[in-house]
Design an enzyme around this catalytic site. Structure first.
Site, PDB file in Angstrom:
ATOM      1  N   GLU A   1     -21.005 -34.426  -8.704  1.00 27.27           N
ATOM      2  CA  GLU A   1     -21.140 -36.016  -8.935  1.00 27.27           C
ATOM      3  C   GLU A   1     -22.683 -36.478  -8.387  1.00 27.27           C
ATOM      4  OE1 GLU A   1     -18.811 -37.754 -10.400  1.00 27.27           O
ATOM      5  OE2 GLU A   1     -17.583 -35.859 -10.382  1.00 27.27           O
TER       6      GLU A   1
ATOM      7  N   TRP B   1     -24.530 -35.905 -11.584  1.00 23.46           N
ATOM      8  CA  TRP B   1     -24.332 -37.066 -12.739  1.00 23.46           C
ATOM      9  C   TRP B   1     -25.276 -38.080 -12.246  1.00 23.46           C
ATOM     10  CZ3 TRP B   1     -22.182 -37.944 -16.999  1.00 23.46           C
ATOM     11  CH2 TRP B   1     -20.826 -37.192 -17.570  1.00 23.46           C
TER      12      TRP B   1
ATOM     13  N   TRP C   1     -17.707 -57.403 -31.068  1.00 22.54           N
ATOM     14  CA  TRP C   1     -16.973 -57.444 -29.878  1.00 22.54           C
ATOM     15  C   TRP C   1     -16.255 -58.975 -30.134  1.00 22.54           C
ATOM     16  CZ3 TRP C   1     -16.253 -53.098 -27.193  1.00 22.54           C
ATOM     17  CH2 TRP C   1     -17.408 -52.447 -27.259  1.00 22.54           C
TER      18      TRP C   1
ATOM     19  N   ASN D   1     -14.032 -45.137  -7.787  1.00 23.59           N
ATOM     20  CA  ASN D   1     -14.438 -44.511  -9.287  1.00 23.59           C
ATOM     21  C   ASN D   1     -13.447 -44.541 -10.457  1.00 23.59           C
ATOM     22  OD1 ASN D   1     -16.351 -43.080 -11.167  1.00 23.59           O
ATOM     23  ND2 ASN D   1     -15.084 -41.521 -10.787  1.00 23.59           N
TER      24      ASN D   1
ATOM     25  N   TRP E   1     -19.341 -54.285 -23.313  1.00 22.61           N
ATOM     26  CA  TRP E   1     -19.438 -53.520 -22.409  1.00 22.61           C
ATOM     27  C   TRP E   1     -20.422 -54.273 -21.490  1.00 22.61           C
ATOM     28  CZ3 TRP E   1     -24.210 -51.558 -21.688  1.00 22.61           C
ATOM     29  CH2 TRP E   1     -24.844 -51.136 -22.873  1.00 22.61           C
TER      30      TRP E   1
ATOM     31  N   TRP F   1     -20.593 -47.594 -17.817  1.00 15.34           N
ATOM     32  CA  TRP F   1     -20.149 -48.588 -18.903  1.00 15.34           C
ATOM     33  C   TRP F   1     -20.387 -47.921 -20.127  1.00 15.34           C
ATOM     34  CZ3 TRP F   1     -16.975 -52.671 -18.654  1.00 15.34           C
ATOM     35  CH2 TRP F   1     -16.754 -53.100 -17.360  1.00 15.34           C
TER      36      TRP F   1
END
Ligand code: FAD
Length: 497
Positions: free
Chosen positions: A289, A292, A320, A358, A376, A399
């Site tokens: 993590e 990331w 959208w 998360n 988003w 996102w």
């Protein structure tokens, strides 16, 4: 002999006096070093313009800056604290103190890169310079590249190369702390009272938030306490981290955001736990993590356009929802009125505490983009305003992952079902009950989808749909079909990848 007579260290998102790259280089290369923190009106005014009157991050900063000041004083220096536009204040202070260099830790956000370039330019007019060091990440910019010397866009090979680079350097070279304390004698005390002391909430233009009531630990001591607590349960991280009602993750994100603990300390702790045997599996997942985090900083550095556009350009063709109806759906999402308990409880968590688990960030982001068909970027902005740990790179990455437009994102046809996610990750409804007490009396089976309860079940639980809890604002199965149609514009590309 030190290279500089007088230097300045400008603290930004690195509020600690140990294992700090810029402070180490400044102290070891200068005769005398001042330290400064600026409550930057360019950042604070942007929040105020969004109507924010209370912000837990302001309280976190005030407490953490106070702790840093005290620690620097004990070490023989202290913190100059300013309130103004940093791009102007820093060159002015540098000129006033007649320093030859301003030392900073590199900030990778596009606005910060621009600001730092402007500061460097202004400093140069006075014969000074801005010196910038890697500190926020283990590997930055071009340090980890593919075999053809290109930036990675897929996480797993990036992580493998990241781990291989660590191992090739003997495992701990890149994780070693900077021995700042050996050079404390170069610290200078803040000059005069004018530049010392913290501004009040009022002076900053904010009301105090509920940060203290939430008992969110601040400063270096807070980070240390959270880390110690987490290391006792790191072994369980791999499984516990997915259940929002369980104390699974570290809750260190706000500390990584403001640098009250160094990333090297955390990566070292993870490596040690991995090698200690017990807890190794959980520690390996946690290190992944942290990787990331490096990955998204690297992506932002190489592709700053992601702040406005989809990482995969073809996703910008998606139409959208828009107009009044979209705004109403978005307001229901923001306020936790979607009728899907896990989504609403998650939104209550961010609204009440500034943190969101998360798993829930993934669920609510998927719900907004794929159940409600909302861009988003709307959700990204809402998170940027409300998350205590808001970090442009991780937030944008998260996102774009959820909306499938990002690098290494979830495929567009994978659409989280908010009810099955709830049944799987909050099986006994403990998290939902914590944030939606009006549903507390529903059975473990019905709490994930109150509309499936019989009228009798709802009546005896005190739940009246449309009165004390909303009906679902969309039907998930129908929304799923609409999303697949909406994403048809990118279908061809996905299949051929
Ligand atoms: C839509 C969305 C938005 C997000 N926005 C942010 C954000 O603004 N700031 C932020 O720090 N994280 C963000 N994340 C990532 C992740 O949700 C948080 O880092 C994590 O929940 C923070 O809690 P923790 O410190 O207890 O995490 P832990 O599980 O203990 O993880 C330790 C640290 O690893 C890093 N990390 C963990 N997961 C990720 C990830 N997926 N991407 C990047 N870094 C990660 C964080 O620095 C975190 O503090 C987002 C994820 C999604 C899906």
């Amino acid at each position: 002999m030190p290279q500089f007579d007088k230097s300045l260290v400008w603290f930004r998102r690195d509020l600690r006096h140990t294992d700090h790259a810029a402070l180490y280089y400044a102290l070891s290369q200068s005769q005398s070093v001042w330290c400064v923190f600026v409550f930057d009106t360019d950042i604070l005014d942007a929040l105020k313009a969004e109507g924010v009157e209370q912000d837990r991050r302001v309280d976190f900063l005030l407490a953490s800056v106070a702790e840093l000041d005290e620690a620097l004083r004990k070490a023989g220096g202290g913190l100059i604290v300013l309130h103004g536009a940093a791009a102007r204040c820093i060159p002015e202070l540098a000129a006033e103190l007649a320093v030859q260099a301003v030392f900073v830790n590199t900030d990778y956000e596009p606005a910060a890169v621009e600001r730092d370039a402007a500061v460097d330019k202004a400093l140069k007019k006075h014969g000074a310079q801005l010196l910038s060091y890697k500190d926020q990440v283990i590997f930055e910019k071009d340090e980890v590249l593919t075999q053809s010397a290109k930036p990675f866009s897929v996480f797993t090979p990036y992580k493998n190369a990241w781990m291989a680079k660590l191992a090739a350097a003997g495992g701990d070279f890149y994780l070693k702390p900077y021995p700042v304390e050996n050079y404390f004698k170069a610290l200078a005390k803040p000059p005069g009272k004018a530049h010392h002391g913290l501004p009040s909430h009022k002076a900053l233009g904010f009301h105090p938030s509920n940060l203290q009531a939430l008992k969110i630990p601040t400063g270096m001591s807070g980070a240390q306490a959270l880390l110690e607590d987490f290391l006792g349960r790191i072994g369980a991280y791999g499984t516990a981290r997915d259940f929002p009602a369980v104390k699974g993750p570290s809750y260190l994100s706000i500390h990584l955001r403001f640098g009250t603990v160094s990333i090297r300390t955390l990566a070292r702790a993870a490596m040690q736990a991995m090698h200690a045997g017990q807890g190794a599996a959980g520690a390996a997942v946690w290190l992944s993590e942290l990787t990331w985090r490096d990955f998204y900083f690297m992506i932002l550095h190489h592709h700053p356009r992601v702040t406005a556009k989809a990482f995969k350009p073809e996703y910008d063709a998606i139409k959208w929802e828009h107009g009044k109806h979209a705004e109403e759906l978005f307001a229901a999402w923001c306020e936790g009125r979607t009728g899907y308990p896990l989504v609403d409880a998650a939104m209550a968590q961010i609204n009440q505490t500034g943190y969101m688990h998360n798993r829930l960030r993934m669920v609510v982001a998927s719900f907004l983009t794929k159940d409600l068909g909302i861009d988003w970027r709307w959700g990204e902005k809402y998170f940027a305003i409300h998350l205590n740990d808001f970090d442009l790179s991780a937030n944008n990455g998260g996102w774009q992952w959820a909306s499938s437009s990002g690098c290494d994102a979830q495929p567009y046809f994978r659409i989280f079902n908010p009810v099955t996610q709830s049944e799987k990750f909050d099986p006994d409804g403990k998290f939902i009950r914590r944030y939606l007490p009006q549903l507390a009396k529903l059975s473990d089976k019905r709490i994930h989808a109150p509309w499936t309860a019989t009228p009798d079940e709802r009546m005896s639980a005190g739940v009246t749909l449309g009165t004390n809890y909303p009906r679902p604002i969309v039907d998930h199965a129908e929304a799923r079909e609409r999303t697949l149609e909406r994403y048809a514009v990118v279908k061809k590309t996905e299949k051929t990848e």
